[in-house]
Scaffold this active site. Structure first.
Site, PDB file in Angstrom:
ATOM      1  N   HIS A   1      36.398 -25.109   6.581  1.00 44.66           N
ATOM      2  CA  HIS A   1      35.159 -25.585   5.967  1.00 44.66           C
ATOM      3  C   HIS A   1      35.388 -26.018   4.518  1.00 44.66           C
ATOM      4  CE1 HIS A   1      30.821 -25.668   4.885  1.00 44.66           C
ATOM      5  NE2 HIS A   1      30.696 -25.999   6.156  1.00 44.66           N
TER       6      HIS A   1
ATOM      7  N   ASP B   1      26.253 -30.620   9.872  1.00 48.33           N
ATOM      8  CA  ASP B   1      27.695 -30.625  10.090  1.00 48.33           C
ATOM      9  C   ASP B   1      28.145 -29.540  11.056  1.00 48.33           C
ATOM     10  OD1 ASP B   1      26.919 -28.820   8.086  1.00 48.33           O
ATOM     11  OD2 ASP B   1      28.865 -28.856   7.103  1.00 48.33           O
ATOM     12  N   HIS B   2      27.175 -28.817  11.623  1.00 46.61           N
ATOM     13  CA  HIS B   2      27.512 -27.780  12.601  1.00 46.61           C
ATOM     14  C   HIS B   2      26.872 -28.002  13.968  1.00 46.61           C
ATOM     15  CE1 HIS B   2      29.533 -24.979   9.757  1.00 46.61           C
ATOM     16  NE2 HIS B   2      28.850 -25.727   8.896  1.00 46.61           N
TER      17      HIS B   2
END
Length: 301
Positions: free
Chosen positions: A268, A64-65
């Site tokens: 986040h 997810d990064h």
């Protein structure tokens, strides 16, 4: 200084939220920080010119990064990019990206430079005459860094109403702005403090995602203009923090308060929550200047 949030939710993309990615505009630089899926779509949605992105900073190798990175690198190629692209991230990022380029026969026509990071201590990873970028070691499940972006102090401001009181050639204006005194033809010394004013305060931005609560980073982010700090959970799920390597909104606020930062942006968020305003409410019980990050949101300082 301007921060554009392209995505700030944890785990998987949804139809209405994106994983982590953001753009920092500081002192004529445009830096991309993390590159989750959907990043290039959000760049277009927010009208950010691809050609101005020359430096990309990846915090860690959770999907997810950085799962949007190879797509962006490939798109740059199809847009006939010529400028070099510099990617800063953990050891292994070069292998992960170049393998996909190799298997898809999509090698870039522009210079692609990887700067792989392994140090457990803070280190300078980029510097020019305007900005310096350092790592912020974070405590996550895998090797992870945040990034500290600091403006360098600019030139002093000429006070023309004072300068014109003396017969000073314009050729000396640049050295005066650099802080030098002036010696007139008759031998008189005019102190710089009489001719100039202090420059605008240098701004700074600290990006901290993902990490569990860790006070060791506080000296590195002391007094920054703005801190982005992950806040994956509300207090009701604090018991998950140690296992997952994440923080609560209140823990992010405690870091902000102890580091004496001016502004805190939360992000986040776990997608289990339906109302992200709850993160702000909890954080403000500890630290007042809290903003809720959200996809497409822009912060100017």
């Amino acid at each position: 200084m301007k921060v554009t949030i392209l995505g700030c939710y944890s785990a998987t993309p949804r139809t209405f939220t994106n994983p982590t990615s953001q753009v920092l505009e500081i002192n004529n630089h445009i830096f991309l920080i993390d590159c989750g899926e959907g990043t290039q779509v959000e760049l277009r949605r927010n009208k950010i010119r691809f050609s101005r992105i020359n430096h990309i900073f990846i915090s860690h190798l959770h999907g997810d990064h950085f799962y949007g990175l190879v797509g962006l690198v490939s798109t740059f190629r199809m847009l006939n990019r010529e400028n070099p692209l510099h990617i800063y991230g953990p050891e292994g990022i070069k292998e992960a990206i170049t393998l996909q380029l190799k298997l898809s026969n999509s090698w870039t026509d522009y210079p692609l430079h990887f700067h792989e990071l392994t140090s457990e201590d803070s280190q300078v990873v980029f510097e020019d005459d305007k900005v310096i970028v350092s790592t912020i070691p974070l405590q996550h499940r895998i090797y992870c860094n945040g990034f500290l972006f600091q403006e360098k102090l600019g030139d002093r401001k000429l006070l023309m109403s004072k300068v014109l009181n003396y017969d000073i050639d314009k050729v000396y204006y640049k050295s005066i702005k650099k802080g030098k005194d002036v010696i007139l033809d008759d031998g008189r010394i005019i102190p710089n403090s009489e001719l100039t004013d202090d420059p605008a305060p240098a701004k700074s931005y600290a990006f901290c995602s993902d990490t569990k609560y860790d006070e060791e980073k506080i000296p590195l982010i002391q007094d920054v203009t703005t801190l982005y700090h992950e806040s994956t959970f509300l207090e009701s799920h604090k018991y998950l923090c140690d296992k997952t390597g994440h923080s609560t909104a209140i823990e992010a606020a405690k870091i902000a308060k102890k580091a004496n930062v001016k502004n805190l942006i939360l992000g986040h968020y776990s997608t289990r929550y339906g109302n992200i305003e709850l993160f702000k409410e909890e954080a403000q019980t500890v630290f007042e200047n809290v903003e809720i990050g959200d996809d497409g949101k822009v912060f100017k300082y």
